[in-house]
Design an enzyme around this catalytic site. Structure first.
Site, PDB file in Angstrom:
ATOM      1  NE  ARG A   1      -0.447  63.477 -86.980  1.00  0.00           N
ATOM      2  CZ  ARG A   1      -1.435  63.419 -87.733  1.00  0.00           C
ATOM      3  NH1 ARG A   1      -2.519  63.695 -88.003  1.00  0.00           N
ATOM      4  NH2 ARG A   1      -0.874  62.827 -89.052  1.00  0.00           N
TER       5      ARG A   1
ATOM      6  CD  GLU B   1      -7.115  69.019 -86.858  1.00  0.00           C
ATOM      7  OE1 GLU B   1      -7.106  68.673 -88.071  1.00  0.00           O
ATOM      8  OE2 GLU B   1      -6.020  69.253 -86.197  1.00  0.00           O
TER       9      GLU B   1
ATOM     10  CB  CYS C   1       3.594  72.260 -86.002  1.00  0.00           C
ATOM     11  SG  CYS C   1       3.425  73.996 -86.106  1.00  0.00           S
TER      12      CYS C   1
ATOM     13  CG  HIS D   1      -3.745  69.616 -89.673  1.00  0.00           C
ATOM     14  ND1 HIS D   1      -4.329  68.612 -88.910  1.00  0.00           N
ATOM     15  CD2 HIS D   1      -2.633  69.275 -89.829  1.00  0.00           C
ATOM     16  CE1 HIS D   1      -3.437  67.410 -88.832  1.00  0.00           C
ATOM     17  NE2 HIS D   1      -2.487  68.033 -89.523  1.00  0.00           N
TER      18      HIS D   1
END
Length: 345
Positions: free
Chosen positions: A249, A278, A247, A297
């Site tokens: 990078r 992303e 959680c 994210h």
């Protein structure tokens, strides 16, 4: 004092404006610009990362404005050159990645940020992914929703480990890692830590942490030193049947190596909230990897995170209004008492 609240659909302008009015005494003129994130994903803008592509709109909104509070607005050299009245740029995130700090310092603009705003939310989300991957919650829910009762999930080879009595390795021990440590200790787990930037009693080297941990959770910042720190070699050190959570990078983890470890069964499962690209591109191996729990994210997404973010930046605006240095300045070389020269190109 003229302030631009450049909020979005998470750290909203009403939250920013409300926090400013609570914190700042004296004359305050607030204008607003609403950015499209997260409805429209962030990306690189000019020379900065993870920003909304609104340079033109921001330049127009910053005319005559002294202070900007935002989450996703891009502070690029172009924006700085076009906005000579700007003195303070407050980013309501854990780090001001959407600001060109070098150019801001040259222009005499202080850049602040909001450390710890999402620590609780991210720690709780880490636990959610860890438990969901270990207990196969998304898969079993999907089967039941499709009318399929999978008794084979109860077979010994398909069930996962328990946290109680297990070892949990934390790679990174900042505000989030420390909270996760307390949470897993509450489950009865032993905690190992690797973080060369903090002094933690009993800290171990990364390879030892990986060898000894049945669960590993990543909480390091992305730097040149940490980029790609968990690849095929490191995953192979983890015990067979272990679980990995990221959680932090996407740059920390080799996702092809993660897919290999899941497909081979070396890892029992994984939970991932951040990715090297992303949104995830169509055709990515991640979309078909077994026992991989993914979220887009949003580990730090909670109502409290948004409210804390607004309060932290508003408090620094109040310090600026009182002639005090900001509490969370990313470029402290800027002396705010010295007015910027007018008429910058």
């Amino acid at each position: 004092m003229r302030v631009l609240a450049a909020g979005d659909h998470f750290v909203r302008n009403d939250l920013l404006a409300g926090a400013l009015r609570r914190e700042v005494t004296g004359g305050l003129a607030i204008s607003e610009l609403t950015l499209p994130w997260p409805v429209v994903p962030f990306g690189p803008v000019g020379e900065v990362d993870e920003a909304s592509d609104v340079e033109d709109e921001l330049i127009a909104a910053l005319r005559g404005v002294e202070v900007c509070v935002t989450q996703m607005a891009p502070l690029t050299r172009r924006v700085l050159d076009a906005c000579p009245d700007l003195r303070l740029f407050c980013v309501s995130r854990g780090g001001p990645v959407n600001a060109n700090l070098e150019a801001a310092t040259e222009a005499g603009v202080a850049v602040t940020f909001a450390p710890g705003r999402n620590a609780v939310a991210t720690a709780e989300h880490t636990m959610a992914l860890l438990l969901a991957a270990t207990r196969r919650i998304p898969q079993t829910h999907g089967d039941l929703a499709g009318g399929v009762w999978r008794g084979d999930y109860y077979t010994y080879d398909r069930v996962g480990p328990e946290l109680e009595g297990s070892t949990v390795g934390l790679v990174g021990y900042g505000a989030i890692g420390r909270r996760v440590a307390r949470m897993v200790e509450g489950f009865g787990a032993e905690v190992l830590v690797y973080d060369p930037y903090v002094d933690v009693p009993g800290q171990v080297e990364l390879d030892e942490l990986l060898r000894r941990s049945r669960f590993v959770s990543l909480h390091a910042r992305a730097t040149p030193e940490t980029t790609g720190m968990i690849g095929a070699e490191q995953l192979a050190l983890m015990p067979r049947g272990s679980v990995l959570v990221n959680c932090a990078r996407g740059a920390l983890l080799d996702y092809d190596a993660l897919c290999d470890a899941l497909e081979s069964g070396h890892l029992f499962g994984a939970g991932v909230d951040v990715f090297s690209e992303e949104p995830i591109p169509a055709g990515s191996r991640l979309l078909a990897a077994p026992n991989l729990v993914m979220t887009p994210h949003l580990a730090g997404a909670s109502k409290e995170t948004a409210m804390k973010a607004a309060s932290i930046v508003a408090a620094d605006v109040a310090r600026y209004a009182r002639g005090e240095p900001p509490a969370h300045c990313a470029n402290p070389a800027v002396t705010l008492s010295a007015r910027r020269p007018s008429g910058r190109a």
